[in-house]
Design a protein around this motif. Structure first.
Motif, PDB file in Angstrom:
ATOM      1  N   PHE A 230       0.871  -1.061   0.633  1.00 57.29           N
ATOM      2  CA  PHE A 230       0.155  -0.005  -0.348  1.00 57.29           C
ATOM      3  C   PHE A 230       0.749   1.471  -0.188  1.00 57.29           C
ATOM      4  O   PHE A 230       0.344   2.161  -0.080  1.00 57.29           O
ATOM      5  N   LEU A 231       2.633   1.095   0.267  1.00 60.89           N
ATOM      6  CA  LEU A 231       3.031   2.300   0.469  1.00 60.89           C
ATOM      7  C   LEU A 231       3.327   2.474  -1.561  1.00 60.89           C
ATOM      8  O   LEU A 231       3.863   1.691  -2.314  1.00 60.89           O
ATOM      9  N   GLY A 232       3.690   4.431  -1.764  1.00 61.80           N
ATOM     10  CA  GLY A 232       3.712   4.645  -2.606  1.00 61.80           C
ATOM     11  C   GLY A 232       5.165   4.977  -2.823  1.00 61.80           C
ATOM     12  O   GLY A 232       6.154   4.664  -2.414  1.00 61.80           O
ATOM     13  N   GLU A 233       5.789   5.594  -3.942  1.00 60.88           N
ATOM     14  CA  GLU A 233       6.960   5.327  -4.358  1.00 60.88           C
ATOM     15  C   GLU A 233       8.015   5.965  -3.606  1.00 60.88           C
ATOM     16  O   GLU A 233       8.899   5.717  -2.851  1.00 60.88           O
ATOM     17  N   ASP A 234       6.967   7.393  -3.079  1.00 59.95           N
ATOM     18  CA  ASP A 234       8.043   8.215  -1.774  1.00 59.95           C
ATOM     19  C   ASP A 234       8.783   7.159  -0.563  1.00 59.95           C
ATOM     20  O   ASP A 234       9.598   7.231  -0.261  1.00 59.95           O
ATOM     21  N   SER A 235       7.391   6.901   0.079  1.00 61.06           N
ATOM     22  CA  SER A 235       7.805   6.127   1.391  1.00 61.06           C
ATOM     23  C   SER A 235       8.605   4.922   0.823  1.00 61.06           C
ATOM     24  O   SER A 235       9.319   4.586   2.061  1.00 61.06           O
TER      25      SER A 235
END
Ligand code: AMP
Length: 426
Positions: A230-235
């Motif tokens: 569920f994490l995006g690229e930034d995270s």
């Protein structure tokens, strides 16, 4: 009268049954303080008593700490007050009030003091316990996470403890919201099979189910979605940076995808140090990154990363490794004059040795009949040497000094130089 349930008295080494003697606490305290100061952290001290609102706004109502563990009461003016359960909110409130963000580009503070949580007491879990903590505030950068983690690692190393560092990322609030929903959807059909604690958490704080120690919970968790998905690229990139820099600095860690930690304000990196020799409460310390917290408490956009560690658990780990704490501290010399006249004549010498930085205790009761007891007391108070001085010895300027560890006795001239020579040689 006993101290309240879950609390304990800190006593000198020879009186302390529990192991949390003042010597032992000081030993751990100074290891953490020294590591923090060497990295540029400065001490901050905030009140033990705070307005309840502070913790509701920061630590968060869905955390166990605020939800069910706070010592909260109305004061005589009917204000809701709380004995602080953790140090971060008070420290950040104080920094924002002092307009730290306007004066400096970053803040680095450490604190040490009592915290209070109404928990079921057991080994390593108390209702009043001592936390050492650090906060590092400034623009978000993985070097901050690394800097803070390095200080704690250094302190554990100085103390000679073998600990395991576990890290994880819990992403942003938005990402966690989506995961939280997916996790709840996946667990609701099997709700009845979850432990009682996890059933409650399914409503209050489903993420905490991930670090449940219950085996059946862990089995059920095998079929739930994974937070990382569920994490995006930034995270994900940020977490990669943290891991890469830890590896580059030679710091060993395990990525534990189930590590979430208990406080509401964490985002991105979370970490924990565990030790497998101290029973169920195996987390010595931990922390994580927070983003909106400083602003919530009156500061600016600065982000931060914090760490807190329970001194008692570190002491348990040290005891498991080293046995008794006796070896930790060593006082130099107990001087036992056998008459009051000898006492007066020795004072100048004693003060001179003290002024050189040595610990010299003057046995205050000159009583020749109780010499054996005086020597036993020197031993139990962890003195390295004892020196019995009688009238004859004083007149002859000769005295016997006893090494209490080796039990060896040597005659020496009663002079500052000779005494220090013996003490320094051991
Ligand atoms: P936390 O503030 O919950 O992240 O806890 C950080 C550290 O404080 C833990 O790893 C423990 O070492 C210590 N700690 C937390 N609660 C207690 C407690 N009730 N008794 C003793 N130590 C505690």
């Amino acid at each position: 009268m006993r101290p309240p349930k879950g609390t304990y008295d800190v006593l000198p080494l020879d009186l302390s049954k529990q192991g949390y003697s003042s010597d032992a606490i000081e030993h751990v305290r100074s290891a953490f303080i020294q590591a923090a100061q060497r990295a540029g952290f400065q001490e901050i001290t905030t009140p033990v008593l705070e307005s309840t609102d502070l913790f509701i706004k920061s630590t968060g109502i869905s955390s166990d700490v605020v939800g069910k563990e706070m010592y909260t009461f109305l004061d005589r003016s009917e204000r809701s007050m709380t004995l602080r359960p953790e140090g971060t909110p008070g420290a950040l409130r104080a920094l924002s009030l002092a307009k730290g963000h306007e004066k400096q580009l970053y803040q680095k503070v450490y604190y040490i003091g009592p915290m209070f949580r109404y928990e079921r007491p057991q080994q390593g879990r108390h209702r009043q316990f001592i936390q050492f903590g650090m906060e590092l505030l400034g623009p978000k950068h993985s070097a901050m996470d690394l800097d803070l983690i390095a200080v704690a690692s250094q302190a554990f190393k100085t103390l000679g403890l073998e600990v395991e560092l576990q890290i994880n990322t819990i992403g942003t609030l938005e990402e966690r919201k989506k995961f939280r929903q997916a996790l709840t959807d996946a667990l609701l059909p099997v709700k009845e099979q979850l432990s009682e604690e996890s059933q409650k958490r399914l409503v209050t704080n489903p993420l905490r189910i991930l670090d449940s120690k219950n085996e059946q919970d862990q089995d059920l968790l095998k079929n739930v979605p994974c937070l990382e998905d569920f994490l995006g690229e930034d995270s994900l990139n940020y977490f990669e940076q943290v891991k890469t820099s830890l590896t580059a600095c030679g710091m060993r860690f395990t990525h534990n995808p189930r590590l979430v930690r208990g406080l509401d304000y964490y985002s991105d990196t979370v970490f924990e140090w565990t030790c497998d020799t101290i029973g169920a409460q195996s987390a010595l310390g931990g922390g994580g990154r927070y983003s909106g917290l400083y602003k919530t408490l009156g500061g600016d956009q600065s982000e931060g990363v914090g760490f807190a560690c329970g001194i008692e658990r570190v002491l348990l780990a040290l005891e498991a490794k080293n046995g008794a704490y006796k070896e930790l501290a060593g006082r130099d010399l107990l001087c036992i004059p056998v008459t009051s006249t000898v006492t007066s004549s020795l004072l100048k010498l004693i003060f001179a040795i003290r002024s050189k930085g040595y610990t010299v205790d003057l046995h205050p009761i000159p009583s020749p009949k109780k010499l054996t007891k005086a020597l036993q007391s020197a031993d139990s108070r962890n003195f390295r040497f004892a020196m019995i001085v009688g009238e004859k010895e004083l007149a002859a300027g000769q005295v016997v000094i006893k090494n209490l560890k080796t039990k060896e006795q040597v005659p020496i001239a009663l002079s500052e130089e000779k005494i220090l020579e013996i003490i320094n040689k051991a």
